[in-house]
Scaffold this motif. Structure first.
Motif, short mmCIF file in Angstrom:
data_model
loop_
_atom_site.label_atom_id
_atom_site.label_comp_id
_atom_site.label_asym_id
_atom_site.label_seq_id
_atom_site.Cartn_x
_atom_site.Cartn_y
_atom_site.Cartn_z
N ILE A 126 -1.25 70.27 25.39
CA ILE A 126 -1.53 69.45 26.57
C ILE A 126 -0.55 69.78 27.68
CG2 ILE A 126 -1.65 67.08 27.46
CD1 ILE A 126 -2.11 66.16 24.60
N LEU A 127 -1.06 69.80 28.91
CA LEU A 127 -0.20 69.81 30.09
C LEU A 127 -0.05 68.36 30.52
CD1 LEU A 127 -1.34 72.80 32.33
CD2 LEU A 127 0.84 72.51 31.16
N ASP A 128 1.14 67.82 30.39
CA ASP A 128 1.36 66.40 30.63
C ASP A 128 2.41 66.21 31.71
OD1 ASP A 128 1.20 63.68 30.32
OD2 ASP A 128 2.70 63.61 28.72
N GLY A 129 2.08 65.46 32.72
CA GLY A 129 3.02 65.21 33.81
C GLY A 129 2.29 64.92 35.09
N PHE A 130 3.02 64.81 36.17
CA PHE A 130 2.46 64.46 37.46
C PHE A 130 2.65 65.62 38.44
CE2 PHE A 130 3.96 60.62 35.40
CZ PHE A 130 2.80 59.86 35.39
N SER A 131 1.62 65.82 39.27
CA SER A 131 1.67 66.82 40.32
C SER A 131 2.07 68.17 39.72
CB SER A 131 2.65 66.38 41.41
OG SER A 131 2.62 67.27 42.50
N ILE A 132 3.13 68.78 40.21
CA ILE A 132 3.54 70.08 39.69
C ILE A 132 4.62 69.97 38.62
CG2 ILE A 132 2.91 71.28 41.81
CD1 ILE A 132 5.83 71.31 42.60
N ARG A 133 5.03 68.75 38.30
CA ARG A 133 6.01 68.57 37.23
C ARG A 133 5.29 68.30 35.92
NH1 ARG A 133 11.38 67.57 38.36
NH2 ARG A 133 11.54 67.63 36.09
N GLN A 134 4.71 69.35 35.35
CA GLN A 134 3.95 69.20 34.12
C GLN A 134 4.64 69.92 32.97
OE1 GLN A 134 0.01 70.54 35.20
NE2 GLN A 134 -0.64 68.45 35.63
N ASP A 135 4.73 69.25 31.83
CA ASP A 135 5.35 69.81 30.64
C ASP A 135 4.28 70.23 29.64
OD1 ASP A 135 7.85 68.98 31.73
OD2 ASP A 135 7.47 66.97 30.96
N ILE A 136 4.60 71.21 28.83
CA ILE A 136 3.70 71.64 27.76
C ILE A 136 4.08 70.90 26.48
CG2 ILE A 136 2.92 73.56 26.33
CD1 ILE A 136 3.48 75.42 28.65
N LYS A 137 3.12 70.16 25.93
CA LYS A 137 3.35 69.42 24.70
C LYS A 137 2.38 69.91 23.63
CE LYS A 137 5.10 65.21 26.89
NZ LYS A 137 4.94 63.75 27.06
N LEU A 138 2.92 70.07 22.42
CA LEU A 138 2.12 70.54 21.29
C LEU A 138 2.07 69.45 20.23
CD1 LEU A 138 0.67 73.08 20.13
CD2 LEU A 138 2.81 73.62 18.97
N PHE A 139 0.85 69.09 19.82
CA PHE A 139 0.65 68.03 18.85
C PHE A 139 -0.05 68.56 17.61
CE2 PHE A 139 0.95 65.87 22.88
CZ PHE A 139 1.62 64.69 22.60
N ASP A 140 0.24 67.94 16.47
CA ASP A 140 -0.55 68.15 15.26
C ASP A 140 -1.87 67.42 15.47
OD1 ASP A 140 -1.71 67.39 12.63
OD2 ASP A 140 0.03 68.45 11.84
N LEU A 141 -2.99 68.15 15.40
CA LEU A 141 -4.28 67.55 15.72
C LEU A 141 -4.71 66.50 14.69
CD1 LEU A 141 -6.45 67.59 17.84
CD2 LEU A 141 -7.60 69.40 16.59
N LYS A 142 -4.24 66.65 13.46
CA LYS A 142 -4.63 65.71 12.41
C LYS A 142 -3.91 64.37 12.56
CE LYS A 142 -5.04 65.28 7.39
NZ LYS A 142 -4.83 65.96 6.08
N THR A 143 -2.64 64.41 12.90
CA THR A 143 -1.84 63.19 12.97
C THR A 143 -1.54 62.74 14.40
OG1 THR A 143 0.25 64.41 12.92
CG2 THR A 143 -0.73 63.81 10.80
N LEU A 144 -1.75 63.66 15.37
CA LEU A 144 -1.37 63.45 16.77
C LEU A 144 0.13 63.23 16.93
CD1 LEU A 144 -4.26 61.40 18.42
CD2 LEU A 144 -3.85 63.86 18.43
N GLU A 145 0.91 63.79 16.01
CA GLU A 145 2.37 63.75 16.11
C GLU A 145 2.85 64.89 17.01
OE1 GLU A 145 4.35 61.44 14.97
OE2 GLU A 145 2.70 60.34 14.02
N LEU A 146 3.84 64.61 17.83
CA LEU A 146 4.40 65.62 18.73
C LEU A 146 5.22 66.62 17.94
CD1 LEU A 146 4.85 66.57 21.67
CD2 LEU A 146 6.85 65.07 21.74
N LEU A 147 4.87 67.91 18.05
CA LEU A 147 5.58 68.97 17.34
C LEU A 147 6.56 69.71 18.22
CD1 LEU A 147 2.59 70.57 15.38
CD2 LEU A 147 4.22 68.86 14.55
N GLU A 148 6.20 69.90 19.46
CA GLU A 148 7.02 70.71 20.37
C GLU A 148 6.88 70.18 21.78
OE1 GLU A 148 7.24 75.29 22.07
OE2 GLU A 148 6.14 74.87 20.24
N PHE A 149 7.96 70.25 22.53
CA PHE A 149 7.98 69.74 23.89
C PHE A 149 8.68 70.75 24.77
CE2 PHE A 149 10.00 66.38 26.84
CZ PHE A 149 9.00 66.55 27.78
N ARG A 150 7.93 71.41 25.63
CA ARG A 150 8.50 72.41 26.53
C ARG A 150 8.71 71.77 27.90
NH1 ARG A 150 8.46 75.25 31.39
NH2 ARG A 150 9.10 77.38 31.09
N LYS A 151 9.93 71.34 28.19
CA LYS A 151 10.24 70.63 29.42
C LYS A 151 10.15 71.57 30.61
CE LYS A 151 11.78 67.01 31.71
NZ LYS A 151 11.00 65.77 31.81
#
Length: 257
Positions: free
Chosen positions: A119-144
């Motif tokens: 997912i690209l998550d954030g506002f305007s041009i301040r968007q972070d890349i977040k990686l989730f486990d699709l089965k549990t929807l747990e956050l695995l990685e967060f690229r600030k």
């Protein structure tokens, strides 16, 4: 089907091609249509989908569950306080399995094997890349996002080992579990990227150009090993999404004005 009763960008066919899920325009409820029996089942009542909220990118992740991508309400479109979320919904039990709050839920990509959700998550041009486990929807990685770096057009390689995206006018790839980026191509000045995807593990395909130029319809490919860029499609007006099928041997593209 009466297509006038559907809202754009919220319909999806199940992996077994038996079911069709859609948001009804008349009562703003989510429905499931069984192609075999022609039976329609209401999944979510309108009380859970307000008139001021859009649903986008309804995505099946198995034959029994779907992910519902809920966009911001109109009133909170530019506000950090809103009800934007990604919901895992079980079709058989008609129940919400889990919900995660995100700021920009329409910018997502499910990995080829269905293991991960990016997912690209954030506002305007301040968007972070977040990686989730699709089965549990747990956050695995967060690229600030380290600064005001416009990140867009995220995509997966077929092996799920690499991801690609556009950042600051550059097409970039990097290993899924690493922060080491590799610039594949720098886009020409005053152009933007309209599409980005892996054709196969060693090839990226993309469209770029000025917003009002014919150049934006050209579909390019680039060999990630040699850096050689080639034209795949030139004389068609590519106006919508492009889908890679059959392990990169075939493309399905929306063509027309």
């Amino acid at each position: 089907f009466n297509s006038r009763n559907y809202l754009q960008q919220v319909s999806a066919i199940s992996p077994d091609k038996r079911y069709f899920v859609y948001l009804n325009r008349a009562d703003r409820s989510l429905y499931l249509h069984d192609f075999e029996t022609d039976e329609k089942t209401k999944l979510i009542e309108k009380q859970l989908v307000s008139a001021e909220t859009f649903l986008r990118g309804v995505k099946w992740i198995s034959d029994s569950e779907i992910l519902i991508f809920k966009e911001k309400s109109i009133e909170s479109l530019y506000s950090p306080i809103d009800d934007s979320s990604i919901t895992r919904f079980n079709v058989k039990t008609k129940s919400i399995v889990k919900k995660i709050e995100v700021a920009c839920p329409e910018k997502f990509k499910v990995s080829p094997t269905g293991k991960y959700l990016m997912i690209l998550d954030g506002f305007s041009i301040r968007q972070d890349i977040k990686l989730f486990d699709l089965k549990t929807l747990e956050l695995l990685e967060f690229r600030k996002n380290s600064g005001f770096e416009l990140i867009d057009d995220i995509c997966w390689s077929p092996s799920e080992e690499f991801i690609g995206y556009v950042k600051k006018k550059s097409i970039i790839i990097r290993p899924r579990n690493s922060k080491n980026e590799k610039v594949v191509k720098i886009l020409p000045k005053d152009t933007i990227c309209f599409f980005l995807s892996f054709l196969n593990e060693n090839t990226l395909i993309y469209r770029y150009g000025a917003p009002n130029s014919q150049e934006r319809y050209i579909l390019w490919s680039i060999d990630l090993t040699t850096g050689k860029e080639s034209i795949l499609i030139k004389n068609e007006i590519l106006s919508g999404d492009i889908y890679v099928i059959d392990n990169g041997k075939k493309l399905i593209a929306e063509v027309g004005n």
